[in-house]
Enzyme design. Structure first.
Site, PDB file in Angstrom:
ATOM      1  N   PHE A 293     107.061  22.766 110.963  1.00 17.15           N
ATOM      2  CA  PHE A 293     108.256  22.731 111.812  1.00 17.15           C
ATOM      3  C   PHE A 293     108.689  24.119 112.274  1.00 17.15           C
ATOM      4  CE2 PHE A 293     109.532  22.214 107.336  1.00 17.15           C
ATOM      5  CZ  PHE A 293     110.282  23.360 107.136  1.00 17.15           C
TER       6      PHE A 293
ATOM      7  N   GLY B 244     108.146  25.444 116.005  1.00 18.96           N
ATOM      8  CA  GLY B 244     109.024  25.069 117.111  1.00 18.96           C
ATOM      9  C   GLY B 244     110.499  25.160 116.789  1.00 18.96           C
ATOM     10  N   HIS B 245     110.869  25.549 115.565  1.00 24.37           N
ATOM     11  CA  HIS B 245     112.297  25.536 115.170  1.00 24.37           C
ATOM     12  C   HIS B 245     112.653  26.777 114.369  1.00 24.37           C
ATOM     13  CE1 HIS B 245     116.027  23.966 113.234  1.00 24.37           C
ATOM     14  NE2 HIS B 245     116.091  23.260 114.338  1.00 24.37           N
ATOM     15  N   PHE B 246     112.938  27.773 114.784  1.00 27.70           N
ATOM     16  CA  PHE B 246     112.802  28.359 116.108  1.00 27.70           C
ATOM     17  C   PHE B 246     111.768  29.464 115.974  1.00 27.70           C
ATOM     18  CE2 PHE B 246     117.209  26.992 115.480  1.00 27.70           C
ATOM     19  CZ  PHE B 246     117.351  26.093 116.504  1.00 27.70           C
TER      20      PHE B 246
ATOM     21  N   VAL C  84     114.117  28.631 111.219  1.00 25.17           N
ATOM     22  CA  VAL C  84     115.168  27.998 110.423  1.00 25.17           C
ATOM     23  C   VAL C  84     114.705  26.591 110.060  1.00 25.17           C
ATOM     24  CG1 VAL C  84     117.549  27.136 110.466  1.00 25.17           C
ATOM     25  CG2 VAL C  84     117.012  29.315 111.553  1.00 25.17           C
TER      26      VAL C  84
END
Length: 149
Positions: free
Chosen positions: A45, A48-50, A55
């Site tokens: 994750f 893409g986050h971020f 985070v």
């Protein structure tokens, strides 16, 4: 009482990349459990986050807490879940996020069984990093028999 990853996997159907419990470090049956999630930069994750400021998504912190609740539920009834049983997340109340969780953090997931009524288990849950509260919520789970057809 402690549980390593092999024992954890006996109580949860989740697998990579969605198994969010690395070990259980404390278990006081049937009341409470403390589990650990080691947050690493390799988590899928984070791409893409971020990308610039990674985070951990709040929903995944809640999911990690819900997985800890599932372990506590099955341990408290002294039963391993079967192939036809799934412990579903059915409710989240009073969820609050206080701090961000970043790569390198170690989440300590504290869950306390409040009550079981008509098959629904209610838990008070808190997630900490370095003794700092990062998330709190009341979570409800239900164990359901499933049909593979």
């Amino acid at each position: 009482m402690k549980m390593d990853i092999q024992e954890v996997m006996g109580y949860l159907p989740h697998r990579y990349p969605f198994l969010l419990i690395d070990k259980v470090i404390s278990l006081d049956l049937p009341h409470s459990l403390i589990a650990v999630k080691n947050v690493t930069f390799n988590e899928p994750f984070f791409t893409g986050h971020f990308p610039e400021i990674p985070v951990m998504p709040g929903v995944l912190i809640i999911e990690a807490l819900a997985q800890a609740c599932g372990i506590l539920y099955y341990k408290s009834i002294n039963k391993l879940p079967g192939n036809n049983t799934v412990n579903y997340l059915v409710g989240i109340n009073e969820a609050r996020f206080k701090q961000v969780v970043k790569p390198g953090d170690q989440l300590h997931l504290h869950v306390q069984l409040l009550k079981v009524k008509q098959g629904v288990s209610k838990f008070q849950c808190k997630a900490f990093v370095d003794d700092e509260l990062v998330c709190s919520a009341e979570i409800m789970n239900v164990a359901k028999e499933i049909d593979h057809d």
